[in-house]
Design an enzyme around this catalytic site. Structure first.
Site, mmCIF file in Angstrom:
data_model
loop_
_atom_site.group_PDB
_atom_site.id
_atom_site.type_symbol
_atom_site.label_atom_id
_atom_site.label_comp_id
_atom_site.label_asym_id
_atom_site.label_seq_id
_atom_site.Cartn_x
_atom_site.Cartn_y
_atom_site.Cartn_z
ATOM 1 N N ILE A 218 0.886 -1.174 0.000
ATOM 2 C CA ILE A 218 0.000 0.000 0.000
ATOM 3 C C ILE A 218 0.921 1.220 0.000
ATOM 4 C CG2 ILE A 218 -1.726 1.278 1.384
ATOM 5 C CD1 ILE A 218 -2.870 -1.396 0.404
ATOM 6 N N HIS A 219 0.879 2.029 -1.036
ATOM 7 C CA HIS A 219 1.785 3.182 -1.026
ATOM 8 C C HIS A 219 1.171 4.467 -1.572
ATOM 9 C CE1 HIS A 219 2.363 2.073 -5.254
ATOM 10 N NE2 HIS A 219 2.781 3.300 -5.446
ATOM 11 N N ARG A 220 -0.076 4.394 -2.105
ATOM 12 C CA ARG A 220 -0.628 5.618 -2.702
ATOM 13 C C ARG A 220 -1.035 6.612 -1.623
ATOM 14 N NH1 ARG A 220 -1.196 5.471 -8.029
ATOM 15 N NH2 ARG A 220 -0.682 3.397 -8.777
#
Ligand code: UD1
Length: 371
Positions: A218-220
């Protein structure tokens, strides 16, 4: 849009300038740069410096056998407009100071590095090649969507990975310069995916006592910068009766700092590309908000759950191999526990009539250079 234009370089050997800056672009460039070399086309790699941590940057060059860039503009992190502006300024200076002008400028995907290079190319009337043209999530709240739309508008050659991408461009009135090439990331999965090293790296990185784990990335900012969403995602993971291995982007790690991470969520440093491919292959399911990971999971036949409202890779939704969910614990758990509706995912992203998308890209670029 502008039409495909020739380079008119007065007889000297043409050179392609490729601008990269982030991890997925290094993967795509590895496939296409190799093909440029095989086919005798000179290429210079320009690194904006958007990703600079060793684990997001240098290890990718090592793993992928990608040549060192001709230059690293060293721009680094900043809020989006400042980052894009700094990249434009640095790239313009670099191009101005070079004795030979660029004949073609090639960009990948949808990052701020892509956008910066596209604008500089347009302002300097350098024909622009966009690899991964025509993808649309129809969600302008995503910075990547804005970057794609602008880049496509400015491109002379639009390398569309799928028939859906060609259709999206048609709907926007963009027909000239569009070539369906297939997806160069599919080339990469096929090239690197079934190496014994990939399996070995993955076995070492996988949770020890569990055969069945979920791999999560998860990086957005839409997720990481909203503590309520991050909490909801973690709550969903906590309800799973299996480990969740989470290689975390630096921003994700920062976002997790003030939150309570459930015991079954194993937060790790970002992993190398080869390890990531192996881990996807070993995982029971993948949970992500990344565009690249969605299709890597699909091609490797691993069910994926995407924590986003939309996807630009709609093909991955076929047969339930990828499911879109909101940051809602119940929906995350439910989607991760469901199995796909078909025995195996229906292939997509292949180049028309060929084995490698990178060959289609390079041949299309050569046509511009030869004009
Ligand atoms: C970028 C792309 C995204 C892509 C992703 C791949 C844009 C708008 N987004 O997002 O589409 O999926 O790369 O990983 O271009 N940071 C570090 N070290 C680094 C790089 C970044 O610590 O080497 C941290 C910084 O705190 C920075 C933050 O990550 O503020 C965000 O970096 P950014 O340049 O916006 O890119 P990504 O979020 O990685």
């Amino acid at each position: 849009m502008s039409s495909a234009r020739g380079t008119g370089n007065g007889g000297r050997s043409p050179v392609v300038d490729t601008v990269v800056g982030t991890r997925p672009q290094f993967v795509k460039a590895a496939m296409v740069s190799r093909t440029f070399e095989e086919r005798g086309v000179d290429e210079r790699l320009i690194h904006t410096g958007q990703h600079y941590d060793r684990e997001l940057d240098a290890v990718f060059f090592e793993d992928l056998d990608l040549s060192d860039p001709a230059v690293n503009l060293g721009v680094g992190s900043a809020p989006p407009s400042r980052q894009t502006g700094a990249m434009m300024e640095a790239l313009e200076r670099y191009l101005d100071e070079r004795p030979e002008p660029a004949d073609v400028l090639l960009v990948y995907g949808d990052t701020n590095s892509t956008l910066a290079a596209a604008i500089v190319a347009a302002q300097h009337q350098i024909p622009l090649v966009h690899v991964e043209a025509g993808l649309r999530a129809y969600d302008r709240s995503m910075p990547e969507e804005v970057n794609r739309v602008v880049t496509d508008r400015l491109s002379s050659l639009l390398c569309a990975p799928t028939p859906a991408a060609v259709e999206n461009l048609e709907q926007e009135g963009i027909r000239e310069g569009v070539v369906r090439t297939g997806d160069v990331m599919r080339d990469a999965v096929r090239h690197y995916g079934d190496r014994s090293l990939v399996r070995e790296l993955a076995r070492k990185a996988a949770p020890r006592d569990s055969e069945e784990f979920v791999l999560a990335t998860i990086h957005r900012p839409a997720n990481t910068d909203d503590p309520a969403r991050m909490r909801a995602i973690l709550e969903g993971f906590a309800r799973l009766d299996r480990p969740v291995l989470m290689p975390a982007h630096p921003r994700t790690r920062e976002a997790l700092g003030p939150l309570t991470v459930p015991a079954n969520v194993l937060v790790r440093s970002p992993v190398r590309y080869l390890t990531m491919l192996g881990l996807i292959g070993l995982a029971r399911a993948v949970c992500t908000d990344s565009g690249g990971v969605q299709r890597e999971a699909y091609w490797l036949g691993v069910p994926c759950v995407t924590v986003r409202a939309t996807t630009e890779w709609t093909e991955t939704l076929r047969g339930g191999w990828n499911r879109l969910v909101d940051a809602d614990p119940d929906r995350i758990v439910h989607a991760l526990e469901r199995t796909p509706e078909t025995e195996s995912p229906e292939p997509f992203g292949a180049p028309p009539g060929g084995e490698r998308a990178s060959v289609c890209v390079v041949e299309a670029v050569r046509q511009i250079l030869d004009r």
